[in-house]
Write an enzyme that holds these catalytic residues in place. Structure first.
Site, mmCIF file in Angstrom:
data_model
loop_
_atom_site.group_PDB
_atom_site.id
_atom_site.type_symbol
_atom_site.label_atom_id
_atom_site.label_comp_id
_atom_site.label_asym_id
_atom_site.label_seq_id
_atom_site.Cartn_x
_atom_site.Cartn_y
_atom_site.Cartn_z
ATOM 1 N N GLU A 124 35.735 44.920 36.596
ATOM 2 C CA GLU A 124 35.514 45.830 37.727
ATOM 3 C C GLU A 124 34.737 47.055 37.262
ATOM 4 O O GLU A 124 34.966 47.575 36.166
ATOM 5 C CB GLU A 124 36.863 46.268 38.311
ATOM 6 C CG GLU A 124 36.758 46.934 39.675
ATOM 7 C CD GLU A 124 38.128 47.065 40.347
ATOM 8 O OE1 GLU A 124 38.413 48.163 40.843
ATOM 9 O OE2 GLU A 124 38.881 46.077 40.370
ATOM 10 N N ASP A 126 33.716 50.716 39.047
ATOM 11 C CA ASP A 126 34.087 51.460 40.253
ATOM 12 C C ASP A 126 33.367 52.792 40.395
ATOM 13 O O ASP A 126 33.310 53.583 39.443
ATOM 14 C CB ASP A 126 35.582 51.793 40.238
ATOM 15 C CG ASP A 126 36.472 50.567 40.282
ATOM 16 O OD1 ASP A 126 36.032 49.552 40.833
ATOM 17 O OD2 ASP A 126 37.601 50.638 39.769
ATOM 18 N N GLU A 128 34.417 55.617 43.083
ATOM 19 C CA GLU A 128 35.403 55.942 44.114
ATOM 20 C C GLU A 128 35.234 57.396 44.512
ATOM 21 O O GLU A 128 35.166 58.279 43.647
ATOM 22 C CB GLU A 128 36.820 55.697 43.591
ATOM 23 C CG GLU A 128 37.085 54.225 43.318
ATOM 24 C CD GLU A 128 38.198 53.984 42.337
ATOM 25 O OE1 GLU A 128 38.856 52.933 42.437
ATOM 26 O OE2 GLU A 128 38.415 54.834 41.438
ATOM 27 N N THR A 142 34.825 57.588 38.500
ATOM 28 C CA THR A 142 34.273 56.331 38.002
ATOM 29 C C THR A 142 35.315 55.665 37.117
ATOM 30 O O THR A 142 36.128 56.340 36.477
ATOM 31 C CB THR A 142 32.989 56.572 37.190
ATOM 32 O OG1 THR A 142 33.293 57.353 36.032
ATOM 33 C CG2 THR A 142 31.943 57.296 38.024
ATOM 34 N N ASN A 143 35.279 54.332 37.073
ATOM 35 C CA ASN A 143 36.242 53.605 36.249
ATOM 36 C C ASN A 143 35.660 52.241 35.897
ATOM 37 O O ASN A 143 34.779 51.728 36.602
ATOM 38 C CB ASN A 143 37.573 53.441 36.990
ATOM 39 C CG ASN A 143 38.742 53.207 36.044
ATOM 40 O OD1 ASN A 143 38.563 53.081 34.831
ATOM 41 N ND2 ASN A 143 39.940 53.122 36.593
ATOM 42 N N GLY A 153 43.227 52.749 31.831
ATOM 43 C CA GLY A 153 42.337 53.352 32.817
ATOM 44 C C GLY A 153 41.247 54.144 32.110
ATOM 45 O O GLY A 153 41.536 54.948 31.214
ATOM 46 N N GLY A 223 50.744 60.651 44.200
ATOM 47 C CA GLY A 223 51.899 59.906 44.682
ATOM 48 C C GLY A 223 52.235 60.142 46.136
ATOM 49 O O GLY A 223 53.409 60.046 46.529
#
Length: 310
Positions: A124, A126, A128, A142-143, A153, A223
């Site tokens: 993947e 990413d 986001e 970004t990831n 991560g 969360g």
């Protein structure tokens, strides 16, 4: 002498205002350096040529004779598109205009993934865009995951140097055998090199391209501390400027990853490393706009991932 000093002062003031183009609550926003426009090298394609509906079809509206599309999030559903093709590598771009107003918990994602085919060892890449938390600006995250490496991560986060709700801005991913580059308005914000330190973690299997908008309250806002407030729905992201250029899965015989080739439009020699202009842009973004990198998070990683020390 007084006239000379006044002129010198005014000259310095003009230089300062040429550098600083706007001031937000977070401080000065500086004019980005000039870089070559990768988005000008490739042709744009229509929504119908490039995408199928992934989910939330009732919240997707194609506009402008098929050259642009609106994706919305409301209390019933988010929405998303998935590319018609899968790619071994390529250059991918979307010009996006993000929702304005109170957008805490809203996530707009532009990314590559093959989780549908490889659920246990997926790749993947990413981009986001994370909505406001209590009136804060949109954040770019970004990831990268490779070969199912989801426990590590590799996030990096940036504040943007413009208001992404006022107009369209280009968000791009260059992925080939040499490196992964994330770009915003053609300025590199992150380079992830394919070296020995990465090994099997580097994304290598064919991936689809996705554009989505969804409720990320539980994930994106500590969360669920600042969840999506549907009183402000629908949240609409508009996309145009679609570009997808690369090695398509069912056309693999037409491209090669084994050697540098000037004939290859994305994996060739000119895309093997960043130019000096691009390196200047990358340095500018990371010095002035990056506020988090996993490689600096020693509370999270007692032993940093190997690429951080490469």
């Amino acid at each position: 002498m007084a006239i000379f000093h006044n002129k010198l002062f005014l000259s310095s003031l003009l230089i300062f205002f040429n550098l600083v183009v706007e001031v937000y609550s977070r401080g000065p926003v500086y004019r980005p350096p000039d870089v070559e426009r990768l988005t000008d090298r490739f042709s744009q394609v229509s929504v119908a040529q490039s995408y199928n509906v992934s989910f939330g079809g009732s919240n997707i509206r194609v506009t402008n004779n098929g050259t642009s599309v609106d994706l919305s999030l409301d209390k019933s559903s988010g929405s998303g598109l998935v590319s018609k093709n899968k790619y071994f590598y390529g250059f991918f771009n979307a010009a996006l205009k993000l929702p304005a107003g109170f957008t805490s918990g809203v996530v707009v994602a532009y990314y590559l993934s093959n989780a549908d085919v490889f659920p246990h060892n997926h790749d993947e890449i990413d981009i986001e865009l994370l909505g406001h938390e209590k009136r804060r600006d949109w954040v770019l995250q970004t990831n990268i995951y490779g070969n199912g490496s989801v426990r590590t991560g590799r996030e990096e986060k940036f504040y943007l140097w413009f208001d992404p709700t006022e107009g369209f801005h280009n968000y791009s991913i260059l992925w080939n055998n040499h490196h992964i580059v994330f770009l915003v308005d053609n300025i590199p914000v992150r380079e992830f090199a394919h070296g020995n330190a990465i090994g099997s973690v580097y994304p290598s299997k064919p991936m689809s391209v996705y554009t989505t908008i969804w409720d990320g309250s539980e994930w994106a806002t500590h969360g669920g501390k600042y969840p999506v407030n549907y009183k402000f729905a629908p949240f609409v992201v508009s996309m145009r400027g679609i570009e997808m250029e690369g090695c398509v899965l069912n056309q693999k015989a037409s491209c090669s990853r084994s050697t540098l080739s000037s004939l290859d439009p994305v994996d060739g020699e000119q895309f093997a490393k960043l130019s000096s202009q691009q390196m200047t842009g990358l340095d500018w973004v990371r010095r002035k706009h990056m506020f988090y990198s996993y490689c600096q998070d020693k509370n999270r990683y007692k032993v940093l991932p190997p690429e951080c020390n490469a």
